[in-house]
Design a protein around this motif. Structure first.
Motif, mmCIF file in Angstrom:
data_model
loop_
_atom_site.group_PDB
_atom_site.id
_atom_site.type_symbol
_atom_site.label_atom_id
_atom_site.label_comp_id
_atom_site.label_asym_id
_atom_site.label_seq_id
_atom_site.Cartn_x
_atom_site.Cartn_y
_atom_site.Cartn_z
ATOM 1 N N ARG A 48 0.835 -1.185 0.000
ATOM 2 C CA ARG A 48 0.000 0.000 0.000
ATOM 3 C C ARG A 48 0.872 1.237 0.000
ATOM 4 N NH1 ARG A 48 -4.611 1.821 4.211
ATOM 5 N NH2 ARG A 48 -2.928 3.028 5.100
ATOM 6 N N PRO A 49 0.661 2.175 -0.905
ATOM 7 C CA PRO A 49 -0.313 2.069 -1.989
ATOM 8 C C PRO A 49 0.214 1.172 -3.115
ATOM 9 C CG PRO A 49 0.910 4.115 -2.171
ATOM 10 C CD PRO A 49 1.397 3.443 -0.923
ATOM 11 N N GLY A 50 -0.661 0.926 -4.065
ATOM 12 C CA GLY A 50 -0.223 0.219 -5.265
ATOM 13 C C GLY A 50 -0.707 -1.203 -5.383
ATOM 14 N N LYS A 51 -1.616 -1.596 -4.504
ATOM 15 C CA LYS A 51 -2.113 -2.983 -4.461
ATOM 16 C C LYS A 51 -2.483 -3.599 -5.819
ATOM 17 C CE LYS A 51 -6.368 -3.336 -3.123
ATOM 18 N NZ LYS A 51 -7.565 -3.238 -2.281
ATOM 19 N N PRO A 52 -3.160 -2.857 -6.710
ATOM 20 C CA PRO A 52 -3.595 -3.547 -7.944
ATOM 21 C C PRO A 52 -2.504 -3.710 -9.003
ATOM 22 C CG PRO A 52 -4.866 -1.520 -7.542
ATOM 23 C CD PRO A 52 -3.680 -1.477 -6.652
ATOM 24 N N SER A 110 -1.491 1.486 -11.533
ATOM 25 C CA SER A 110 -2.762 2.110 -11.161
ATOM 26 C C SER A 110 -2.927 3.454 -11.845
ATOM 27 C CB SER A 110 -2.796 2.352 -9.653
ATOM 28 O OG SER A 110 -2.699 1.142 -8.968
ATOM 29 N N TYR A 138 -4.285 5.987 -10.178
ATOM 30 C CA TYR A 138 -3.927 6.951 -9.140
ATOM 31 C C TYR A 138 -2.443 7.257 -9.217
ATOM 32 C CZ TYR A 138 -8.269 6.891 -6.455
ATOM 33 O OH TYR A 138 -9.546 7.050 -6.031
ATOM 34 N N ALA A 160 -0.063 5.866 -6.370
ATOM 35 C CA ALA A 160 0.023 4.406 -6.408
ATOM 36 C C ALA A 160 0.912 3.989 -7.581
ATOM 37 C CB ALA A 160 -1.370 3.808 -6.549
ATOM 38 N N SER A 220 -4.465 7.867 -2.839
ATOM 39 C CA SER A 220 -3.288 7.727 -3.680
ATOM 40 C C SER A 220 -3.272 8.746 -4.793
ATOM 41 C CB SER A 220 -3.254 6.325 -4.268
ATOM 42 O OG SER A 220 -3.274 5.411 -3.220
#
Ligand SMILES: Nc1nc2c(c(=O)[nH]1)N[C@H]1C(S)=C(S)[C@@H](COP(=O)(O)OP(=O)(O)OC[C@H]3O[C@@H](n4cnc5c(N)ncnc54)[C@H](O)[C@@H]3O)O[C@H]1N2
Ligand code: MOO
Length: 408
Positions: A289-293, A312, A314, A317, A375
């Motif tokens: 986190r951030p950046g999970k996907p 992402s 965002y 992110a 993000s």
């Protein structure tokens, strides 16, 4: 349904990093280019360079003055000057009782083992009065004092600085091998409008398009900063066919393709689907986190294999994903340990990247975690001095605890 699957199958950060870095390692070694030293600034060396010579290559005068045999000057002073014969040719060997005139940087002739500064001498017709004694090797820059033959002057993976360029040039090295990757950037999102495509903010307001594509220009700069060649494309809408077409074009023209947007699980998040269609999706979703996907894949075009970074939409992110999975492979940031100004919580099982500011108080420096939700808040990067990483097995840090800060 997809959403549930996705959320439950996040890969641990370390594993994702290992997978991505292995692919980068392979790609980087294939993409090497010999470039003139003038273009090498900020590029990444793909080779170890050992010095082919000593530097300086010969003993040289470090001051303007007279080259002497130090022993001849012992005891010389203002009140007791020593007289030496002045040779006309500064390249001829110097024997006992003789000296030569030298300027700073000149090679010292055979016999000379010290230089008396001009200020302490008086030159007459064919002789010089020496008014201060010198020790052996005083005012002489010795062979190999800077660099010895065989010293490692540039390592594979080093970022080339102006100082490397200075040293390489001193050694007569004109060309150097560097990693040369071309990185394409494709931003996706129906809501986006490119900088080139409007003339005023009023126009956007009328059209109800509010999101200006800032990812493309930002990644253009990030890739340049990394030392690679960015290639940017017009943003594309959330449309499978459009995304596919844009991706295929940029895959053809680059070694790495970065997309931003459409990584999540919304109805219009097509990038991941397209990557599955045209290549192989290797990672989607990481415990960070951030950046999970974060998504990562590859696509083969004949002999060529292109790596796909699905970032992402965002901006923050996306930057964190770029930092962890691309930038960090090629250049590590300088880091320092400093105490926290206040505690930072974190959820175990997840790696957190927390932007921080350094604050000084009473001659001490502390790490201030930036309180930011979301993000999309780019000022956390603009105003931050760096970031800390909270490992997945750590439940946050206490106020006063020393943490490793990676500096921007
Ligand atoms: N139901 C769920 N929703 C979301 C999840 C989730 O797990 N379940 N994950 C969240 C996380 S974490 C992130 S990060 C975002 C990722 O979303 P996308 O990659 O699909 O990004 P978009 O929806 O396209 O954009 C998000 C937001 O970012 C701005 N944006 C996008 N592109 C640009 C650009 N080129 N330049 C400037 N700004 C951009 C824009 O404001 C978008 O609205 O998903 C969460 N949702
Ligand atoms: O990656 Mo998301 O940034 O956690 O909002």
């Amino acid at each position: 349904m997809v959403m549930v699957m996705f959320l439950k199958n996040l890969m641990p950060y370390k594993k994702a990093k290992e997978i991505v870095f292995k692919r980068l390692e392979k790609l980087a070694t294939e993409k090497v280019k010999l470039i003139p030293i003038y273009e090498a600034y900020n590029k990444i060396s793909s080779e170890d360079i050992l010095s082919p010579e000593d530097l300086p290559m010969f003993n040289r005068a470090a001051m303007d003055g007279y080259g002497v045999i130090a022993e001849d000057t012992f005891g010389a002073s203002e009140t007791n000057p020593i007289i030496l014969d002045l040779l006309g040719d500064p390249h001829k060997p110097v024997r006992e009782g003789q000296c030569v005139k030298l300027s700073t940087g000149m090679a010292t002739p055979e016999g000379v083992n010290a230089v008396v500064m001009k200020e302490y001498c008086r030159e007459g017709e064919g002789f010089v009065e020496i008014r201060e004694g010198v020790r052996p090797y005083e005012n002489i820059c010795k062979v190999g004092e800077d660099i010895k033959k065989g010293d490692l002057i540039l390592k594979r993976g080093d970022v080339i600085t102006p100082y490397h360029i200075g040293i390489l040039s001193s050694l007569g090295i004109r060309y150097i091998r560097t990693y040369d990757l071309s990185v394409g950037v494709v931003s996706t999102g129906d809501e986006l409008v490119d900088l080139e495509d409007f003339s005023s903010i009023e126009e956007l307001k009328r059209k109800k398009k509010y999101i200006i594509n800032s990812n493309t220009p930002m990644f253009y700069a990030l890739i340049k900063e990394l030392g690679f060649s960015p290639k940017i494309y017009k943003s594309v809408g959330d449309n499978k066919e459009e995304i596919k077409e844009a991706l295929l074009k940029s895959i053809e023209e680059n070694d790495i393709v970065i997309t931003t947007g459409g990584t999540s699980v919304g109805d219009r998040d097509y990038t991941v689907e397209v990557v599955k269609d045209i290549g192989k999706l290797i990672i989607h979703g990481v415990q960070i986190r951030p950046g999970k996907p974060f998504g990562f894949g590859r696509c083969s075009l004949g002999e060529k294999e292109v790596l796909l970074y699905i970032l992402s939409g965002y901006p923050v992110a996306a930057v964190v994903q770029f930092e962890l999975f691309l930038r960090n492979y090629f250049r590590s940031r300088r880091s320092i340990y400093l105490p926290l100004a206040r505690s930072v919580p974190s959820t175990p099982g997840r790696t957190d990247v927390v932007r921080v500011k350094l604050v000084s108080e009473n001659k001490r420096t502390y790490v201030e975690p930036l309180r930011i939700k979301g993000s999309g808040i780019l000022s956390s990067l603009k105003d931050g001095d760096g970031y800390i990483i909270i490992d997945e097995n750590v439940e946050g840090y206490e106020k006063g605890e020393y943490v490793k800060v990676y500096l921007f």
